[in-house]
Design a protein around this motif. Structure first.
Motif, PDB file in Angstrom:
ATOM      1  N   LEU A  95     -25.732 -63.386   7.025  1.00  0.00           N
ATOM      2  CA  LEU A  95     -25.554 -63.019   5.613  1.00  0.00           C
ATOM      3  C   LEU A  95     -25.296 -61.528   5.473  1.00  0.00           C
ATOM      4  N   THR A  96     -26.177 -60.697   6.031  1.00  0.00           N
ATOM      5  CA  THR A  96     -26.121 -59.264   5.756  1.00  0.00           C
ATOM      6  C   THR A  96     -25.035 -58.521   6.530  1.00  0.00           C
ATOM      7  N   THR A 102     -29.367 -69.538  -3.455  1.00  0.00           N
ATOM      8  CA  THR A 102     -29.227 -69.667  -1.999  1.00  0.00           C
ATOM      9  C   THR A 102     -27.827 -70.122  -1.629  1.00  0.00           C
ATOM     10  N   ILE A 158     -24.791 -68.054   0.515  1.00  0.00           N
ATOM     11  CA  ILE A 158     -24.116 -68.615   1.687  1.00  0.00           C
ATOM     12  C   ILE A 158     -22.614 -68.722   1.437  1.00  0.00           C
ATOM     13  N   ALA A 193     -36.960 -66.984   8.420  1.00  0.00           N
ATOM     14  CA  ALA A 193     -35.549 -67.051   8.797  1.00  0.00           C
ATOM     15  C   ALA A 193     -35.475 -66.804  10.302  1.00  0.00           C
ATOM     16  N   SER A 217     -33.060 -60.081  11.906  1.00  0.00           N
ATOM     17  CA  SER A 217     -33.083 -60.834  10.654  1.00  0.00           C
ATOM     18  C   SER A 217     -33.846 -59.973   9.645  1.00  0.00           C
ATOM     19  N   THR A 243     -29.522 -73.499   5.861  1.00  0.00           N
ATOM     20  CA  THR A 243     -28.777 -72.848   6.937  1.00  0.00           C
ATOM     21  C   THR A 243     -27.397 -73.472   7.026  1.00  0.00           C
ATOM     22  N   LEU A 260     -36.293 -62.615  -0.340  1.00  0.00           N
ATOM     23  CA  LEU A 260     -35.143 -63.145   0.377  1.00  0.00           C
ATOM     24  C   LEU A 260     -35.351 -62.972   1.881  1.00  0.00           C
ATOM     25  N   THR A 279     -28.260 -68.130   7.372  1.00  0.00           N
ATOM     26  CA  THR A 279     -29.518 -68.737   6.936  1.00  0.00           C
ATOM     27  C   THR A 279     -30.122 -67.922   5.807  1.00  0.00           C
ATOM     28  N   VAL A 280     -30.531 -68.624   4.754  1.00  0.00           N
ATOM     29  CA  VAL A 280     -31.137 -67.983   3.584  1.00  0.00           C
ATOM     30  C   VAL A 280     -32.349 -68.798   3.150  1.00  0.00           C
ATOM     31  N   CYS A 303     -33.437 -63.782   5.501  1.00  0.00           N
ATOM     32  CA  CYS A 303     -32.071 -64.135   5.890  1.00  0.00           C
ATOM     33  C   CYS A 303     -31.755 -63.694   7.308  1.00  0.00           C
ATOM     34  N   SER A 304     -30.794 -64.376   7.909  1.00  0.00           N
ATOM     35  CA  SER A 304     -30.268 -63.972   9.208  1.00  0.00           C
ATOM     36  C   SER A 304     -29.141 -62.971   8.991  1.00  0.00           C
TER      37      SER A 304
END
Length: 387
Positions: free
Chosen positions: A200-201, A223, A227, A35, A120, A7, A194, A240-241, A196-197
């Motif tokens: 990221l996306t 990862t 990030i 996540a 997430s 993270t 994957l 976070t990944v 993630c929060s």
């Protein structure tokens, strides 16, 4: 299977409200990945995320592994109730909560058990195809899934961080409908998962994610590159990944036999003609219903423009974010959500109640339309049902 999590605070925030879990449970044949994204601002979201990080693996360690999906549901509910209790006891953190996407990877069964709340995400990457196996619990996320918004439009939408589910809002049990989304998905030998929060996306596209996952490098390097990509595009939120990559052949998949339904022949041509006429009339009524739905949607869109949809705001809105926008409210497909919700009628009632609660739109004016030409596969939307 190798796994790694990290993270990062990002480029704008001064504190990190995200957290993650990446560890084995019960034995090395079960991998827990989560996540977690804190909600509520400053210490509130951070505390809630840390509580989820603590109580989920603690609960799993104390139960049998007979039913991993049920155990994961119980763990998420316990974390929710602990956060809810802390929220009511601490007047300084009245809005604390978190969203999360959790999975238990069963290596012997070649499946992942998923429990998800909020925005997430969990992606499954197999054979060069990236598929999102969770649904965003937000109006913007839903509109993207049904094809009303493109990936770029959803990423830049001023209401993209407004959610309608989170941990800590109220006490729950595992039988409560409309709290978490639970499912089980098959895995292949080349699967990458994957978690993630939205840090990221909201910044990194599915094509950019795929490009990094395709590289012949370690899960840790992938990862870090994901990030770094988010930070290179502004790092507006915590990132976070958690990545799990199959590196050894898993146990042989169990064969599944699917029999095609047999058509019933008609010996009477008159019966066939009657059925054809009935089908034509059905399409006529369907067309009229769609036209009526569009008219109602236009009226609803004008009504929505003067009201706010803000049950949970993950971060303080900017002035331009709180300005009302002319948005078309068409609930475009109950059928597309049948892929993950066993009871479509319940989903319909829930959507109606949400629009009534947050938009003030009377439930009996909400029209559910059959799915259109949307292929359901934008940004890795899952085209098939979970197990």
């Amino acid at each position: 299977m190798k796994f790694y999590g990290e993270t990062n605070v990002g480029k704008i925030r001064s504190n990190n409200e995200d957290a993650f879990i990446a560890q084995t449970v019960w034995s090395n044949r079960y991998i827990l990945c989560v996540a977690i994204d804190g909600v509520g601002g400053y210490e509130g979201g951070e505390v809630a995320a840390q509580m989820a990080q603590e109580y989920i693996p603690k609960h799993l360690a104390g139960v049998l592994r007979d039913n991993p999906l049920e155990a994961l549901k119980e763990a998420v509910v316990e974390a929710n109730n602990r956060i809810c209790e802390a929220r009511h006891q601490d007047s300084m953190r009245p809005n604390m909560g978190c969203v999360l996407s959790a999975g238990i990877i069963e290596l012997d069964e070649n499946v992942i058990d998923v429990v998800h709340v909020g925005d997430s995400r969990i992606y499954r990457y197999e054979d060069g195809i990236l598929k999102k196996i969770t649904h965003d619990h937000s109006l913007v996320g839903y509109r993207e899934e049904i094809g009303e918004l493109t990936e770029e439009e959803a990423m830049n939408h001023p209401q993209r961080n407004i959610i309608d589910r989170l941990l800590g809002d109220d006490m729950h049990t595992t039988t409560d409908r409309g709290f978490f989304e639970a499912s089980k998905w098959p895995l292949k030998e080349n699967t990458q998962l994957l978690f993630c929060s939205d840090g990221l996306t909201d910044l990194v596209t599915s094509a950019e994610i795929t490009e990094i996952l395709d590289k012949p490098i370690s899960p840790e390097e992938k990862t870090k590159q994901l990030i770094d990509k988010a930070n290179s595009k502004g790092g507006k939120d915590n990132i976070t990944v958690v990545l799990a990559v199959a590196n050894n052949p898993m146990s042989k998949p169990k064969p599944t036999v699917v029999e095609a339904p047999k058509a019933k022949p008609s010996a009477d041509p008159a019966t066939d003609n009657a059925a054809s006429r009935k089908k034509s009339l059905s399409w006529l009524w369907l067309t009229l219903a769609i036209v009526a739905g569009l008219a109602l949607a236009f009226l609803a869109g004008n009504y929505v423009a003067g009201h706010g949809f803000a049950p949970f705001q993950k971060q303080k809105p900017t002035p331009e974010q709180v300005q009302p926008s002319q948005e078309k409210v068409i609930l475009d497909s109950i059928f597309s959500w049948q892929k993950s919700i066993e009871d479509p009628q319940f989903f319909k009632l829930r959507v109606q109640s949400q629009l009534n609660r947050y938009y003030g739109i009377p439930a009996d004016t909400v029209v559910m339309q059959p799915d259109s030409a949307n292929d359901g596969n934008k940004r890795g939307i899952v085209p098939e049902r979970p197990l």
